[in-house]
Design a protein around this motif. Sequence first.
Motif, PDB file in Angstrom:
ATOM      1  N   GLY A   6       0.488  -0.799  -0.166  1.00  0.00           N
ATOM      2  CA  GLY A   6      -0.189  -0.260   0.452  1.00  0.00           C
ATOM      3  C   GLY A   6       0.857   1.500  -0.155  1.00  0.00           C
ATOM      4  O   GLY A   6       1.929   1.575   0.544  1.00  0.00           O
ATOM      5  N   ASP A 115      -9.908   1.724   3.825  1.00  0.00           N
ATOM      6  CA  ASP A 115     -10.522   0.904   5.359  1.00  0.00           C
ATOM      7  C   ASP A 115     -10.644  -0.170   4.432  1.00  0.00           C
ATOM      8  O   ASP A 115     -10.582  -1.867   4.441  1.00  0.00           O
ATOM      9  CB  ASP A 115     -11.052   0.941   6.219  1.00  0.00           C
ATOM     10  N   GLN A 118      -8.081  -2.021   2.102  1.00  0.00           N
ATOM     11  CA  GLN A 118      -7.090  -3.143   2.820  1.00  0.00           C
ATOM     12  C   GLN A 118      -8.173  -4.225   3.026  1.00  0.00           C
ATOM     13  O   GLN A 118      -7.352  -5.214   3.296  1.00  0.00           O
ATOM     14  CB  GLN A 118      -6.950  -2.000   4.471  1.00  0.00           C
ATOM     15  N   LYS A 119      -9.161  -3.908   3.833  1.00  0.00           N
ATOM     16  CA  LYS A 119      -9.872  -4.907   3.359  1.00  0.00           C
ATOM     17  C   LYS A 119      -9.750  -5.796   2.211  1.00  0.00           C
ATOM     18  O   LYS A 119      -9.619  -7.014   2.158  1.00  0.00           O
ATOM     19  CB  LYS A 119     -11.743  -5.132   4.518  1.00  0.00           C
ATOM     20  N   GLN A 122      -6.674  -7.788   1.972  1.00  0.00           N
ATOM     21  CA  GLN A 122      -5.797  -8.390   2.778  1.00  0.00           C
ATOM     22  C   GLN A 122      -5.279 -10.193   2.333  1.00  0.00           C
ATOM     23  O   GLN A 122      -4.645  -9.953   2.453  1.00  0.00           O
ATOM     24  CB  GLN A 122      -7.064  -8.663   3.078  1.00  0.00           C
ATOM     25  N   ARG A 125      -2.827  -9.911   0.798  1.00  0.00           N
ATOM     26  CA  ARG A 125      -0.826 -10.192   0.993  1.00  0.00           C
ATOM     27  C   ARG A 125      -0.387 -10.978   1.703  1.00  0.00           C
ATOM     28  O   ARG A 125       0.588 -10.715   2.906  1.00  0.00           O
ATOM     29  CB  ARG A 125      -0.966  -8.965   1.572  1.00  0.00           C
TER      30      ARG A 125
END
Length: 126
Positions: A6, A115, A118-119, A122, A125
């Motif tokens: 990110g 957010d 990110q979700k 996930q 990663r």
Amino acid sequence: MPLLAGSLLVGPLAMPAPASAEALCGHEVVSIEQMVRDIQAKAGGRVSLDNASFVAVDDPANMILWTFAKPSGGRFPAYICRKVVQEDGKVVVQLRALCRGPKPECDALIASVLDQQQKATQSLRR
């Protein structure tokens, strides 16, 4: 090489529209409707979400995901682009935004987008 990392690059959080034209991720910032049409016409973009609050446009030619917060019901317009780039041997997502509302509300909107990103990434990663 990691698949996805990110990177946050948030542009100016502006109030009213200035007299001069602004650009975001290579596009002139105009009305949301016009930007969607321009991205579709110039880059073969595809609308992936369109509801009362947001419109999202995929721009595969430029590896950008655009998200626009629609102004209505007291909400303010916001323009967000997430561009996939390579930096130092890593694939990263650069986020740039232009928000035309009060700073606290703009900060909350950007935090929400981050957010969600990110979700959504996930599993990539691991």
